[in-house]
Design a protein around this motif. Sequence first.
Motif, short mmCIF file in Angstrom:
data_model
loop_
_atom_site.label_atom_id
_atom_site.label_comp_id
_atom_site.label_asym_id
_atom_site.label_seq_id
_atom_site.Cartn_x
_atom_site.Cartn_y
_atom_site.Cartn_z
N HIS A 69 91.63 15.94 91.78
CA HIS A 69 90.97 15.48 93.01
C HIS A 69 89.91 16.50 93.45
CE1 HIS A 69 94.51 12.67 94.37
NE2 HIS A 69 93.92 12.28 93.24
N GLY A 70 90.21 17.78 93.30
CA GLY A 70 89.24 18.82 93.65
C GLY A 70 88.02 18.76 92.75
N LEU A 71 88.23 18.59 91.46
CA LEU A 71 87.12 18.47 90.52
C LEU A 71 86.28 17.24 90.83
CD1 LEU A 71 85.61 19.24 87.89
CD2 LEU A 71 87.35 17.92 86.65
N ILE A 72 86.93 16.13 91.08
CA ILE A 72 86.22 14.90 91.41
C ILE A 72 85.46 15.07 92.72
CG2 ILE A 72 86.59 12.49 92.10
CD1 ILE A 72 88.86 12.45 89.92
N ALA A 73 86.06 15.75 93.70
CA ALA A 73 85.39 15.97 94.98
C ALA A 73 84.10 16.77 94.79
CB ALA A 73 86.32 16.69 95.96
N SER A 74 84.10 17.73 93.88
CA SER A 74 82.88 18.51 93.66
C SER A 74 81.78 17.64 93.04
CB SER A 74 83.15 19.75 92.81
OG SER A 74 83.50 19.40 91.49
N ILE A 75 82.15 16.73 92.16
CA ILE A 75 81.16 15.80 91.59
C ILE A 75 80.65 14.86 92.69
CG2 ILE A 75 80.79 13.90 89.96
CD1 ILE A 75 82.92 15.29 88.16
N LEU A 76 81.55 14.39 93.53
CA LEU A 76 81.14 13.49 94.62
C LEU A 76 80.20 14.20 95.60
CD1 LEU A 76 84.48 11.60 95.36
CD2 LEU A 76 82.49 10.78 94.07
N THR A 77 80.41 15.48 95.82
CA THR A 77 79.50 16.25 96.67
C THR A 77 78.10 16.25 96.07
OG1 THR A 77 81.26 17.63 97.56
CG2 THR A 77 79.03 18.54 97.64
N GLN A 78 78.02 16.46 94.76
CA GLN A 78 76.73 16.44 94.08
C GLN A 78 76.08 15.06 94.17
OE1 GLN A 78 74.97 18.89 92.92
NE2 GLN A 78 73.36 17.70 91.97
N VAL A 79 76.87 14.01 93.96
CA VAL A 79 76.34 12.64 94.06
C VAL A 79 75.84 12.37 95.48
CG1 VAL A 79 76.93 10.18 93.93
CG2 VAL A 79 77.73 11.75 92.15
N ARG A 80 76.61 12.80 96.48
CA ARG A 80 76.18 12.60 97.87
C ARG A 80 74.84 13.30 98.15
NH1 ARG A 80 81.82 13.35 99.08
NH2 ARG A 80 82.68 11.44 99.94
N GLU A 81 74.72 14.53 97.69
CA GLU A 81 73.48 15.27 97.90
C GLU A 81 72.30 14.56 97.24
OE1 GLU A 81 74.28 19.25 96.54
OE2 GLU A 81 75.68 19.63 98.18
N LEU A 82 72.49 14.10 96.03
CA LEU A 82 71.42 13.37 95.34
C LEU A 82 71.10 12.06 96.04
CD1 LEU A 82 72.64 14.03 91.69
CD2 LEU A 82 70.51 14.90 92.71
N ALA A 83 72.14 11.35 96.48
CA ALA A 83 71.92 10.07 97.17
C ALA A 83 71.20 10.29 98.50
CB ALA A 83 73.24 9.35 97.38
N ASP A 84 71.58 11.34 99.23
CA ASP A 84 70.90 11.64 100.49
C ASP A 84 69.41 11.91 100.24
OD1 ASP A 84 73.08 11.35 102.19
OD2 ASP A 84 73.61 13.48 102.11
#
Length: 166
Positions: free
Chosen positions: A88-103
């Motif tokens: 979940h922690g690893l996935i959360a770090s990828i999701l943070t990157q996706v959020r930043e790119l989407a923003d």
Amino acid sequence: MASHNTDRAAALSLQLSQAHQELRSRLNDLRTGLGRRHLGDDTLAMRCLAFCDALTTHHEGEDDGMFAQLLRERPDLAETVTKLVQDHGLIASILTQVRELADRALGARGPELEAIGRELDGLAAIMESHFSYEERAIGEALDDGGDGTGWTEPVFRFEGQVRPAL
């Protein structure tokens, strides 16, 4: 004849698998949309953000609900749950990157959607491994939960938290 606890455990195992399948489907749809760019950049970016929120909500529900209660009732699953929480922690770090790119993609045209696509490709592989492992390990524990010891009863007090808020 199946006991009430066995039926409820099997139902939660099925619900967990269904939640994972829904997340898989939404990620696949999102990746397809990014590949085809049949929606506007802003719409695709918003869908990325919505997916990130849904997956985060699902994992937080597991960590704070099902896993926490399962560990209290089944300490023998500690190693399995630890691995899943690490995922979940690893996935959360990828999701943070996706959020930043989407923003960054909102309101602007550029390479962000291609970068999001690459991140989502990696995420899809990790999610599949994670979901498959979780469904085997946790699903098996839930399916076998009606062993007469009553351990499953407290696990169901959080009913509904496994479902992602999509």
